[in-house]
Design a protein around this motif. Sequence first.
Motif, PDB file in Angstrom:
ATOM      1  N   GLN A  27    -110.594  54.857 -44.540  1.00 12.12           N
ATOM      2  CA  GLN A  27    -111.516  55.745 -43.834  1.00 12.12           C
ATOM      3  C   GLN A  27    -110.793  56.395 -42.651  1.00 12.12           C
ATOM      4  O   GLN A  27    -109.633  56.102 -42.390  1.00 12.12           O
ATOM      5  N   GLU A  28    -111.512  57.237 -41.934  1.00 10.98           N
ATOM      6  CA  GLU A  28    -110.903  57.913 -40.773  1.00 10.98           C
ATOM      7  C   GLU A  28    -110.381  56.922 -39.746  1.00 10.98           C
ATOM      8  O   GLU A  28    -109.365  57.156 -39.099  1.00 10.98           O
ATOM      9  N   ASN A  29    -111.077  55.800 -39.613  1.00  8.23           N
ATOM     10  CA  ASN A  29    -110.629  54.783 -38.644  1.00  8.23           C
ATOM     11  C   ASN A  29    -109.562  53.858 -39.244  1.00  8.23           C
ATOM     12  O   ASN A  29    -109.234  52.833 -38.674  1.00  8.23           O
TER      13      ASN A  29
END
Length: 119
Positions: A27-29
């Motif tokens: 994911q983005e994180n």
Amino acid sequence: MPWVNQDLCVGCSICVDECPVDAITEQENRKAVINDDLCIRCGKCHDLCPQDAVRHDSERIPQEIEANLTKTKDLLRYFETPQEQDQFCERMIRYFNKEKKVAEMTIDKIKDIKNVISK
Ligand code: SF4
Ligand code: SF4
């Protein structure tokens, strides 16, 4: 079905790189998530994760029970009289009994497959 505990995942990408069917994405994180539809249940991610962030499905049983109860209570509000509510609860019990039967019969059939394999 394995799942990633987001609190434990440190986004190292090891599982993302090693999944044989590309079922895990970052994911983005940078934390990993598993796509249930693609996962072939090989267990590789569980064995490789250095943080023990890939967890067994059985750990989600309490949450799944809670979700079922929340849904049942939520739907109950559509029925006004005690009699209607009682009938609704009976229908929900029948539904989950059906699910239980499906699971039990599926397990028996898989055991048959397993027996054939081990012969
Ligand atoms: S191997 Fe573990 S810590 Fe690394 S990205 Fe996958 S789940 Fe997260
Ligand atoms: S169990 Fe196997 S197929 Fe499923 S996500 Fe993990 S590595 Fe990928």
